[in-house]
Design a protein around this motif. Structure first.
Motif, PDB file in Angstrom:
ATOM      1  N   THR A 180       8.787   7.007  58.853  1.00 18.66           N
ATOM      2  CA  THR A 180       8.206   6.215  57.765  1.00 18.66           C
ATOM      3  C   THR A 180       6.678   6.277  57.817  1.00 18.66           C
ATOM      4  OG1 THR A 180      10.106   4.742  57.785  1.00 18.66           O
ATOM      5  CG2 THR A 180       8.112   3.911  56.728  1.00 18.66           C
ATOM      6  N   LEU A 181       6.140   6.208  59.036  1.00 22.78           N
ATOM      7  CA  LEU A 181       4.681   6.222  59.165  1.00 22.78           C
ATOM      8  C   LEU A 181       4.092   7.566  58.740  1.00 22.78           C
ATOM      9  CD1 LEU A 181       4.104   4.187  62.466  1.00 22.78           C
ATOM     10  CD2 LEU A 181       3.543   3.496  60.127  1.00 22.78           C
ATOM     11  N   TYR A 183       4.592   8.832  56.068  1.00 23.04           N
ATOM     12  CA  TYR A 183       4.294   8.629  54.641  1.00 23.04           C
ATOM     13  C   TYR A 183       3.178   7.598  54.451  1.00 23.04           C
ATOM     14  CZ  TYR A 183       8.654  11.077  53.581  1.00 23.04           C
ATOM     15  OH  TYR A 183       9.641  12.016  53.481  1.00 23.04           O
ATOM     16  N   THR A 186       1.149   7.518  51.274  1.00 27.18           N
ATOM     17  CA  THR A 186       1.949   7.143  50.094  1.00 27.18           C
ATOM     18  C   THR A 186       2.150   5.629  50.057  1.00 27.18           C
ATOM     19  OG1 THR A 186       3.157   9.187  50.494  1.00 27.18           O
ATOM     20  CG2 THR A 186       4.075   7.692  48.841  1.00 27.18           C
ATOM     21  N   LEU A 187       2.460   5.057  51.242  1.00 31.41           N
ATOM     22  CA  LEU A 187       2.673   3.603  51.305  1.00 31.41           C
ATOM     23  C   LEU A 187       1.403   2.862  50.899  1.00 31.41           C
ATOM     24  CD1 LEU A 187       4.671   3.057  54.653  1.00 31.41           C
ATOM     25  CD2 LEU A 187       5.506   3.629  52.375  1.00 31.41           C
ATOM     26  N   TRP A 190       0.779   3.106  47.204  1.00 29.97           N
ATOM     27  CA  TRP A 190       1.722   2.257  46.469  1.00 29.97           C
ATOM     28  C   TRP A 190       1.298   0.792  46.562  1.00 29.97           C
ATOM     29  CZ3 TRP A 190       4.773  -1.959  46.942  1.00 29.97           C
ATOM     30  CH2 TRP A 190       5.758  -2.143  45.970  1.00 29.97           C
ATOM     31  N   GLN A 191       0.955   0.387  47.776  1.00 33.04           N
ATOM     32  CA  GLN A 191       0.596  -1.023  47.967  1.00 33.04           C
ATOM     33  C   GLN A 191      -0.677  -1.368  47.191  1.00 33.04           C
ATOM     34  OE1 GLN A 191       0.729  -0.977  52.229  1.00 33.04           O
ATOM     35  NE2 GLN A 191       2.883  -1.565  52.304  1.00 33.04           N
TER      36      GLN A 191
END
Lengths: 206, 467
Positions: A180-181, A183, A186-187, A190-191
């Protein structure tokens, strides 16, 4: 995460529905800050008598199932509390696979995070399997995640379903957080686009 | 855009990207942390040299282990003390907001979160505790997670999730005056069964749900996990907005009005399709009492213990085992069963409204001799508000113990436990074998039935008490 490809082990029958996570690991054993060492307390209230001695009637206290690596259970296994201490206790005892009619959702999910394979089989299949492994001489079961089969007795082979993604994650023993990290950008993007700026949490009495 | 359920709207607003294993990364708005399911997660961060991605979206409080009788000295049980101290060390190292044990804000995380206005409509809320479903009462998507997932949320502020199926539980008509949200929830669990909700997120709707106050909606959503569904939710409405207005951490003025406008749009579209619909008539709901060791083993208070012979061959041995554990015989009346202990509290029924309902039954009367009766407020705020109303005196005068806030006898991780063989009328959420103490026997009931039972020394219907 622990990998899982295949397993050949003794299977212990636990023919009870609604085995809750309080039964798998009673609340008093949650007072730990570690993952290891909980195997001793697995199924504590079924495994031990009031005076602390082993209950000779409980399957995991009997030869050969005391060294079981697989459980064959009933419906709704793992219901109740979200405690991951339940799969930790199973793993610490040596259980790597649970075959049941159905599982409660949080427990099912927690199994995968710990390299335990939960398998759902139909009621008639489970009943026959349970009856077979109740015989000490026929309690060996082979589970093949790659080929998605459970094999026991006189070459009885049962296919089982599993979500492709879950299967791959178990076989590869992925580090989900690292994945997950990867990405991270991207996170963050998005946030920044979607999250309202929140003030720091206020904890004082108004 | 096609019509969507409330669950689908919240999901869509938080789904960041699909991973190659079929899961989605879901952004998490609030992460509630307790002392029992977090130590291994923080330790995981430390060993991998990771940080908490968004401490400002995280809040920690100790609730499971904490003593409720005396908070002056250190916690006596060394294992409990270690867990609380470990949480204190972790929140300090990772800069996570924390409510200390001696704060008037301390309490059960599912009572404290809404009180502080941290729970808001449209949010995704998780916690390493299955009763996180409570927060769905505000039209949030809230559910319990395991410790590995706690670590994932701490490290990334996201969770890997697969979409759930949706179930509408529509509850028509009005509850009778004697039936509370707890009775309704037990009736729903009895109808669906403990695995009836597996794989679903439940949305509760209908006249009886709209009529519930926020405390009642929290009780209903709280118990959703006992039907196997991870999350329960209720569409936010005027009651929700009124409840939130003016709370710390909730927007004010024009910003609040703008938020209400957004929150109103969360409601499931009229033509939205649910994967399953269950319709329940609220008029069928009486005060309920569980007789077994599973929350769906429940009957109306004037009912009797069922006969194993009336169950399928497969179920029979388990029904017999439950009756043996509970020391009950088929056909035995539930009402009138002698009890030893009464516990009023927990994330299910530890709010001010619950204590008020119990106090109304208790006022001017005495706890039956030989009965140990505990009132454990869900939070320090609930305790203070109850004291402002004089409820503590009502309870103390009657012979109840008036305690500090915490999970207490709901799961007996602190010294509040049943002794082997003791029978308890409890407002908590689980009647599992040994849940409240090894060998203890739990009957789940509403606050009013628990209070009436304390006065009578046996399971009692509050409608039948002498006025």
């Amino acid at each position: 995460m622990n990998r899982f490809e295949s397993l050949e082990a003794l299977a212990a029958p636990i023919p009870i529905d609604n085995i809750d996570t309080d039964k798998i690991l009673p609340g008093e054993f949650l007072k730990t800050v570690e993952r290891k060492g909980l195997g001793r307390a697995l199924f504590a209230r079924m495994r031990y008598r009031a005076d602390g001695s082993l209950n000779p009637d409980f399957v995991l206290n009997r030869v050969p199932w005391a060294s079981a690596g697989i459980l064959v259970a009933g419906a709704n296994f793992g219901c109740g509390s979200s405690r991951e201490h339940a799969p930790w206790a199973l793993l610490d005892f040596g259980i790597r696979c649970i075959i049941a009619e159905s599982f409660a959702e949080i427990f099912y999910n927690n199994c995968f995070k710990n390299g335990i394979l939960p398998i759902v089989l139909a009621v008639p299949e489970i009943s026959a399997l349970r009856e077979t492994v109740e015989d000490a001489g026929r309690a060996r079961v082979r589970v093949d995640l790659v080929g998605q089969t459970v094999t026991y007795g006189a070459r009885i082979e049962l296919p089982f379903d599993i979500a492709e993604g879950r299967k791959r994650a178990l076989i590869e023993g992925r580090d989900e957080i690292a994945e997950t990290l990867s990405y991270r950008s991207t996170l963050l993007a998005w946030q920044q686009a979607n999250c309202r700026e929140l003030p720091p949490i206020l904890l004082d009495v108004e | 855009m096609p019509s969507r359920t409330m669950y689908e709207k919240i999901w869509d607003a938080h789904a960041i990207l699909e991973m190659d294993d079929g899961t989605w990364l879901l952004h998490i708005d609030r992460h509630l942390v307790n002392e029992v399911t977090s130590p291994q997660a923080f330790e995981g961060l430390r060993t991998q040299d990771r940080t908490v991605a968004h401490p400002e979206l995280t809040i920690a409080v100790a609730d499971h282990n904490v003593p409720t009788d005396n908070r002056d000295g250190p916690i006596e049980d060394p294992a409990s003390r270690l867990q609380v101290e470990t949480l204190e060390r972790n929140v300090k190292q990772f800069k996570v907001p924390y409510i200390p044990l001696r704060s008037v804000r301390q309490g059960i995380v599912h009572v404290v979160g809404p009180e502080l206005g941290l729970t808001q409509p449209g949010m995704t809320i998780v916690c390493g505790d299955s009763h996180t479903s409570t927060h769905g009462a505000f039209g949030a998507l809230a559910f319990g997670i395991g410790t590995s997932e706690v670590e994932h949320v701490l490290a990334t502020q996201t969770l890997r999730q697969r979409p759930s199926k949706t179930m509408l539980v529509r509850i028509d008509n009005a509850l009778c005056a004697a039936a509370s949200a707890k009775d309704l929830a037990l009736h729903v669990i009895g109808t669906l069964g403990t695995a009836g909700g597996t794989g679903y997120v439940i949305e509760y709707a209908g006249a009886a749900v709209e009529a519930l106050d926020m405390a009642g909606r929290m009780t209903l959503c709280n118990l959703t996990i006992e039907a196997g569904a991870r999350a329960g939710m209720v569409a936010p409405d005027r009651k929700t907005f009124d409840w939130l207005r003016g709370r710390p951490n909730v927007a004010q003025g024009a910003e609040f009005d703008a938020a209400v406008k957004r929150w109103r749009a969360l409601r499931s579209d009229a033509s939205a399709k649910f994967d399953k619909t269950v319709i329940i008539d609220a008029q069928d709901v009486a005060p309920m009492v569980t007789w077994g060791t599973s929350p769906d083993a429940v009957v109306p208070i004037d009912g009797v213990v069922p006969d194993p012979e009336n169950f399928s061959e497969q179920q029979r041995p388990q029904i017999r085992a439950m009756l043996e554990y509970m020391d009950l015989a088929p056909g035995q009346a539930i009402e009138g069963l002698p009890i030893d202990v009464v516990f009023i509290g927990s994330c299910t029924n530890g709010r001010l409204e619950d204590l008020a309902a119990a106090a109304e039954v208790v006022r001017g009367k005495k706890v039956a001799s030989g009965v140990r009766a505990l009132i454990v407020p869900g939070s320090g705020q609930v305790r203070l508000q109850a004291e402002d109303l004089g409820l503590d005196l009502v309870f103390r005068d009657a012979g109840f113990e008036w305690r500090e806030a915490g999970c207490s006898m709901c799961l007996g991780m602190n010294p509040d436990r049943l002794a082997p063989g003791e029978r308890c009328a409890s407002t908590s959420n689980r009647n599992f074998e040994g849940r409240q103490g090894t060998g203890g026997r739990t009957h789940l009931v509403s606050p009013a039935v628990a209070a009436a039972s304390a006065l009578s020394g046996k399971i009692a219907d509050p409608r039948k008490l002498d006025r």
